[in-house]
Design a protein around this motif. Sequence first.
Motif, PDB file in Angstrom:
ATOM      1  N   ALA A   1       0.882  -1.078   0.026  1.00 16.29           N
ATOM      2  CA  ALA A   1      -0.092   0.027  -0.101  1.00 16.29           C
ATOM      3  C   ALA A   1       0.809   1.204  -0.099  1.00 16.29           C
ATOM      4  CB  ALA A   1      -0.920  -0.114   1.230  1.00 16.29           C
ATOM      5  N   ALA A   2       1.957   1.326   0.650  1.00 19.04           N
ATOM      6  CA  ALA A   2       2.892   2.566   0.810  1.00 19.04           C
ATOM      7  C   ALA A   2       3.510   2.762  -0.706  1.00 19.04           C
ATOM      8  CB  ALA A   2       4.095   1.959   1.544  1.00 19.04           C
ATOM      9  N   GLN A   3       3.452   2.037  -1.547  1.00 21.37           N
ATOM     10  CA  GLN A   3       4.229   2.067  -2.893  1.00 21.37           C
ATOM     11  C   GLN A   3       2.989   1.890  -4.138  1.00 21.37           C
ATOM     12  OE1 GLN A   3       7.454  -0.359  -3.322  1.00 21.37           O
ATOM     13  NE2 GLN A   3       8.662   0.602  -1.861  1.00 21.37           N
ATOM     14  N   PHE A   4       1.718   1.639  -3.688  1.00 23.15           N
ATOM     15  CA  PHE A   4       0.610   1.675  -4.281  1.00 23.15           C
ATOM     16  C   PHE A   4       0.701   0.411  -5.248  1.00 23.15           C
ATOM     17  CE2 PHE A   4       0.603   6.064  -3.199  1.00 23.15           C
ATOM     18  CZ  PHE A   4      -0.501   6.216  -2.751  1.00 23.15           C
ATOM     19  N   LYS A   5       1.466  -0.622  -4.938  1.00 27.25           N
ATOM     20  CA  LYS A   5       1.707  -1.821  -5.575  1.00 27.25           C
ATOM     21  C   LYS A   5       0.199  -2.637  -5.682  1.00 27.25           C
ATOM     22  CE  LYS A   5       6.177  -2.825  -4.087  1.00 27.25           C
ATOM     23  NZ  LYS A   5       7.163  -2.601  -5.116  1.00 27.25           N
ATOM     24  N   HIS A   6       0.008  -3.446  -6.861  1.00 23.31           N
ATOM     25  CA  HIS A   6      -1.135  -4.410  -6.989  1.00 23.31           C
ATOM     26  C   HIS A   6      -0.746  -5.487  -5.864  1.00 23.31           C
ATOM     27  CE1 HIS A   6      -3.094  -2.613 -10.559  1.00 23.31           C
ATOM     28  NE2 HIS A   6      -1.998  -2.332 -10.640  1.00 23.31           N
ATOM     29  N   VAL A   7      -1.732  -6.260  -5.462  1.00 26.03           N
ATOM     30  CA  VAL A   7      -1.552  -7.230  -4.405  1.00 26.03           C
ATOM     31  C   VAL A   7      -2.559  -8.219  -4.542  1.00 26.03           C
ATOM     32  CG1 VAL A   7      -2.641  -6.186  -2.651  1.00 26.03           C
ATOM     33  CG2 VAL A   7      -0.787  -7.784  -2.166  1.00 26.03           C
TER      34      VAL A   7
END
Length: 488
Positions: free
Chosen positions: A241-247
């Motif tokens: 979430a801190a780097q707006f990655k897909h997960v």
Amino acid sequence: MKSYQMFIDGEFVDAVDGRCFASQNPYTGDAWARVPSAGSEDVARAVDAADRAWREGPWGQMTATERGALLWKLGDLIARDAGRLAETEVRDNGKLMAEMLAQVRYLTQWFRYFGGLADKIEGTVPPLDKPGYFQFTRNEPLGVVAVITPWNSPLMLLAWKVAPALAAGCTVVVKPSEFTSASTLELASLFLEAGFPRGVFNVITGFGAEAGASLVTDRRVRKVTFTGSDATGRLINQQCAAQFKHVSLELGGKSPNIVFDDADLDAAVAGAISGIFAASGQTCIAGSRLLLQESIHDVFVERLLATVTNARLGDPMLPTTQVGPITTPAQYDKVLSYIDIARQEGATCVLGGKPSDIGGLFVEPTVFTDVTPAMRIAQEEVFGPVLAVIRFRDESEAIEIANGTAYGLGAGVWTRDIGRAFRVSRQIEAGTVWVNTYRAVSFMSPFGGYKDSGIGRENGIGAIREYLQTKSVWINTEAPPANPFTIR
């Protein structure tokens, strides 16, 4: 002791600093393999390779049909080497050879299925409300994907992630569990033989705090897909979430196996046993809560015990063995601690409840009755051969108990009433509900969790979209110039 190397940029390599650790056979207790311990520099090398393969290498220039053909070829090679790969898994995680061989043979279908889907990824041409414009969409790969797999079914769960990621056009860096790295490294040689370009598939081995954390937080990684504990999944979700990655996260479960009084009891007993004692209970979809309608409770427990009492524990390589060891010493201790907790909270142990007489990391198949929904044994994931039996009065109470945990991965419903089957499966908060069966999975069927059991879905046609992003392209064909200070 066999020595392994990591697989980075199409080559087998040692860790930069030369560090290694031993992998133990859960059945014998002996160290049987030496595996590299990756540091942050090794992780960076792997991500470099994956990023370069995606941005500059031939992978991005290949047609989707060509990528799909490579996935098909890989599936054929896995089928050829299924016995060798399964034996490696058994040495590493202690699960039954019968189960591991069936899994490895079946996972070839993931690469064939998603290989076929690779060139079926289509965009759209939406009908616009604005004259003079043409607009279309493209579905493009996310880029570098970090794949983190657990120790209970390493290759099966790797296939669930890697096959759709590669079909979508992404590249991957895999970090298997430190307890079961060998089979993933054995698989890497098949990617090489199949002809995948360098850097498309990479494997780093090591520990979560160093190798895993470096991989998850590398800004070039655009998606993280993880199967494991909810505690680790929560941490990964925060980091992404801190780097707006897909997960996408496939986490724990406390799955209810609900048996109504109109069920086929013989079939339900077999389903209950399959749900919790297969794989020694070390599966996220374990039916660890057995909900029995009051009128059949006693006779069902009697039939269950009559069968499980004779379960054969022993060498997981032998076809006659039915229950293998716990995979790790830490998990063995955890399972025994939950058995103690259940006794302290007032549950009645009617079977097992202690380490097996054969020694090692074996725990006897254990059954607790007089379990109430609030007990920890009914709320928390044990991940071992421990069954909590809970009574219920009617359909409404069964649904309330079934939904009364933080988890929602799987559930079983046993009934001859088709109306009840539809009603109950609709109301249960779980990603998969099995009716009159249990533990069935397919490359065609979506899999994932509700609530604390995870985010996203694996398998099925929709899984490939977990690795794609949509781009809208607007083309002015004849629209006249507009006021530049207003939106068009």
